[in-house]
Design a protein around this motif. Structure first.
Motif, mmCIF file in Angstrom:
data_model
loop_
_atom_site.group_PDB
_atom_site.id
_atom_site.type_symbol
_atom_site.label_atom_id
_atom_site.label_comp_id
_atom_site.label_asym_id
_atom_site.label_seq_id
_atom_site.Cartn_x
_atom_site.Cartn_y
_atom_site.Cartn_z
ATOM 1 N N ARG A 13 -6.670 1.319 16.883
ATOM 2 C CA ARG A 13 -8.058 1.510 17.312
ATOM 3 C C ARG A 13 -8.971 0.433 16.761
ATOM 4 N N VAL A 14 -8.731 0.000 15.520
ATOM 5 C CA VAL A 14 -9.609 -1.002 14.907
ATOM 6 C C VAL A 14 -9.058 -2.426 15.052
ATOM 7 N N ASP A 15 -7.946 -2.560 15.805
ATOM 8 C CA ASP A 15 -7.361 -3.869 16.099
ATOM 9 C C ASP A 15 -6.977 -4.620 14.822
ATOM 10 N N LEU A 16 -6.282 -3.896 13.931
ATOM 11 C CA LEU A 16 -5.743 -4.495 12.715
ATOM 12 C C LEU A 16 -4.242 -4.225 12.672
ATOM 13 N N SER A 17 -3.521 -4.964 11.826
ATOM 14 C CA SER A 17 -2.074 -4.803 11.806
ATOM 15 C C SER A 17 -1.557 -4.688 10.383
ATOM 16 N N ALA A 18 -0.404 -4.037 10.263
ATOM 17 C CA ALA A 18 0.294 -3.911 8.990
ATOM 18 C C ALA A 18 1.748 -3.618 9.285
ATOM 19 N N ASP A 19 2.602 -3.912 8.336
ATOM 20 C CA ASP A 19 4.018 -3.559 8.434
ATOM 21 C C ASP A 19 4.150 -2.125 7.940
ATOM 22 N N VAL A 20 4.443 -1.198 8.829
ATOM 23 C CA VAL A 20 4.454 0.229 8.507
ATOM 24 C C VAL A 20 5.890 0.677 8.240
ATOM 25 N N VAL A 21 6.111 1.293 7.076
ATOM 26 C CA VAL A 21 7.455 1.678 6.645
ATOM 27 C C VAL A 21 7.474 3.162 6.301
ATOM 28 N N THR A 22 8.427 3.880 6.907
ATOM 29 C CA THR A 22 8.628 5.281 6.561
ATOM 30 C C THR A 22 9.745 5.376 5.530
ATOM 31 N N LEU A 54 -1.250 1.929 -5.546
ATOM 32 C CA LEU A 54 -0.608 3.242 -5.557
ATOM 33 C C LEU A 54 -1.681 4.318 -5.573
ATOM 34 N N ASP A 55 -1.928 4.912 -4.412
ATOM 35 C CA ASP A 55 -2.804 6.085 -4.307
ATOM 36 C C ASP A 55 -1.866 7.287 -4.423
ATOM 37 N N ALA A 56 -1.618 7.715 -5.644
ATOM 38 C CA ALA A 56 -0.498 8.601 -5.933
ATOM 39 C C ALA A 56 -0.706 10.027 -5.435
ATOM 40 N N PRO A 57 0.373 10.702 -5.067
ATOM 41 C CA PRO A 57 0.278 12.124 -4.740
ATOM 42 C C PRO A 57 -0.335 12.872 -5.921
ATOM 43 N N CYS A 58 -1.262 13.776 -5.651
ATOM 44 C CA CYS A 58 -1.960 14.444 -6.748
ATOM 45 C C CYS A 58 -2.383 15.842 -6.323
ATOM 46 N N THR A 59 -3.049 16.534 -7.232
ATOM 47 C CA THR A 59 -3.505 17.898 -6.943
ATOM 48 C C THR A 59 -4.628 17.925 -5.922
ATOM 49 N N ARG A 85 -0.256 8.604 12.659
ATOM 50 C CA ARG A 85 -1.724 8.612 12.679
ATOM 51 C C ARG A 85 -2.267 7.298 12.127
ATOM 52 N N LEU A 86 -1.627 6.782 11.063
ATOM 53 C CA LEU A 86 -2.042 5.496 10.497
ATOM 54 C C LEU A 86 -1.920 4.396 11.539
ATOM 55 N N SER A 87 -0.808 4.378 12.268
ATOM 56 C CA SER A 87 -0.606 3.348 13.291
ATOM 57 C C SER A 87 -1.647 3.459 14.393
ATOM 58 N N ASP A 88 -1.987 4.689 14.772
ATOM 59 C CA ASP A 88 -3.044 4.888 15.778
ATOM 60 C C ASP A 88 -4.381 4.351 15.272
ATOM 61 N N ASN A 89 -4.666 4.613 14.002
ATOM 62 C CA ASN A 89 -5.922 4.120 13.428
ATOM 63 C C ASN A 89 -5.957 2.595 13.413
ATOM 64 N N LEU A 90 -4.843 1.968 13.044
ATOM 65 C CA LEU A 90 -4.776 0.513 13.047
ATOM 66 C C LEU A 90 -5.002 -0.047 14.450
ATOM 67 N N ASP A 150 0.871 -1.176 0.000
ATOM 68 C CA ASP A 150 0.000 0.000 0.000
ATOM 69 C C ASP A 150 0.907 1.224 0.000
ATOM 70 N N LEU A 151 1.073 1.826 -1.168
ATOM 71 C CA LEU A 151 2.040 2.904 -1.348
ATOM 72 C C LEU A 151 1.363 4.267 -1.173
ATOM 73 N N CYS A 152 2.084 5.186 -0.518
ATOM 74 C CA CYS A 152 1.512 6.492 -0.154
ATOM 75 C C CYS A 152 0.276 6.241 0.705
ATOM 76 N N ALA A 153 0.457 5.467 1.773
ATOM 77 C CA ALA A 153 -0.647 4.830 2.489
ATOM 78 C C ALA A 153 -1.381 5.732 3.474
ATOM 79 N N ALA A 154 -0.682 6.699 4.082
ATOM 80 C CA ALA A 154 -1.305 7.503 5.139
ATOM 81 C C ALA A 154 -2.464 8.324 4.557
#
Length: 434
Positions: A287-296, A313-318, A280-285, A249-253
């Motif tokens: 709260r809903v008791d889900l997990s992911a490998d989070v990479v900065t 890819l939810d790409a950076p956009c206007t 913020r993404l980690s806090d959201n995960l 999941d790219l550009c995930a936050a």
């Protein structure tokens, strides 16, 4: 004998009148958006320094956001009451915009609006502000039912989408967006639709009327759902059940799609270059008791250890597709920014495509209403990458009322689901690696 305390050379500053700090902050906020091109939500923090009351901070945001939403019409009123047109960046014009939007949109009594406007200007401009505001209030000053879009925006969208687009965009501009929620367990859709008094347009989705106190709604503290625009939920929907397969999941936050994917059984690597947004993404995960490998990391230099079964890819956009919630984008984005971001998207898309396994899936999405960031981007990619083909949505994959384009991609516009509150503007496509 006790010593006499020293006398300050400077008189103590008199406290500002109630409400004045918020108006002064709103003026700073508008200046940051219109003169420097800063995003409204980011500039809000700096402009509101020293304002601790939540209601006052909300007022700062409301004044600035509604001014941006109605700017062409506010300026038309001001120009109708001045002999010589004020420069766009004149402080008198900025202050008049604030005073007028409070009276005509936010319901502030005229005497209160002008009382907190005049201290923002000095000398001759103060007299001008007072005179113009008084003239307009003594007349029949009103704003049109539909806000006028900036001419350059209306022309750009009409050229891309047809002459009906500007009016549809204006109609969507004045409707407060509903609240869409995505459920951790789609099997509970009917239960939560009934409990929250909402309507479901897809499995795992409930739409509610606009609501300010989201954390107070049932299920929030329990992690049963999260807020996510219906259109924004489509990219992850197109990947279906994960069954333990790996997805990037790219550009995930801030994490709406990450939570969807994790809830659907994918082994998710969520990557973003913003550590703050990933927190913020980690806090959201959590709260809903889900997990992911989070990479900065920066997607332009990061490399996965091995190809993935799917890449989103939810790409950076206007972000012109979210103009209903963020009216500043219409004032900050022009052809230059569109071209720059389209170039970045092309580079990111090329990298993401390399990380898809043979037979795997690549989802590309942008929350933009510009074809250069969607239709034209993907047409160009497919012309250069014969190893990918477009996979049309299957029956039942898309929410009610949303249909794919004949080409096979999905495009939501201001007229999409307009009778049900609309959606954000998105472009989404599913590609399969041969």
């Amino acid at each position: 004998m006790a010593s006499t305390p020293p006398i300050s050379r400077y008189p103590a500053r008199a406290p500002e009148a109630p409400g004045l700090p918020a108006r002064r902050a709103a003026l700073r906020l508008l200046d940051a958006v219109l003169r420097r091109g800063d995003p409204l939500e980011i500039a809000l923090h700096g402009a509101s320094q020293g304002i601790v009351d939540r209601a006052d901070r909300a007022l700062v945001h409301a004044i600035a956001a509604e001014t941006l939403r109605h700017l062409p019409d506010l300026d038309a009123l001001i120009d109708s009451a001045t002999r010589n047109r004020l420069p766009d960046d004149a402080k008198a014009r900025m202050v008049l915009r604030l005073a007028l939007v409070q009276t005509l949109v936010l319901g502030t009594p005229p005497h209160a609006a002008i009382a907190t406007a005049l201290p923002l200007v000095d000398g001759g401009p103060r007299k001008l502000v007072h005179g113009v505001f008084g003239t307009l209030m003594r007349g029949t000053a009103t704003l049109p039912e539909l806000p006028t879009l900036l001419p350059e925006v209306a022309a750009r969208w009409a050229k891309q989408w047809g002459d009906a687009m500007p009016e549809a965009a204006a109609r969507a501009f004045v409707v407060r967006p509903p609240v869409d929620i995505s459920l951790r367990d789609p099997a509970e859709t009917a239960l939560w639709a009934e409990r929250l008094g909402g309507e479901s347009l897809a499995p795992g989705h409930v739409r509610l009327p606009a609501h300010d106190a989201i954390p107070e709604l049932p299920g929030f503290d329990d992690g049963a759902w999260w807020v996510q625009d219906l259109a924004a939920s489509i990219p992850a929907r197109l990947l279906g059940a994960g069954e333990g397969r790996k997805v990037l999941d790219l550009c995930a936050a801030p994490g709406g799609k990450t939570m969807q994917l994790a809830a659907a059984g994918w082994a998710v690597t969520a990557l973003d270059q913003s550590a703050k947004r990933l927190a913020r993404l980690s806090d959201n995960l959590a709260r809903v008791d889900l997990s992911a490998d989070v990479v900065t990391a920066d997607l332009r230099s990061w490399q996965p250890d091995q190809p993935a079964d799917a890449v989103l890819l939810d790409a950076p956009c206007t972000a012109t597709g979210i103009y209903r919630r963020h009216p500043d984008v219409l004032h900050r984005i022009g052809q230059k920014q569109i071209a720059e971001l389209a170039e970045l998207q092309a580079a990111l898309l090329a990298r993401a495509a390399d990380w898809v396994k043979p037979g795997g899936t690549l989802i590309y999405a942008t929350c933009s209403l510009e074809k250069a960031e969607g239709e034209e981007q993907i047409s160009r990619f497919l012309s250069k990458n014969a190893g990918f083909t477009m996979a049309h949505p299957r029956p039942g994959e898309l929410p009610q009322g949303i249909e794919p384009a004949p080409e096979g991609w999905i495009r939501t516009l201001p007229a999409t689901l307009a009778d049900k509150g609309g959606t954000d503007g998105f472009f989404i496509v599913r590609l399969v690696r041969n």
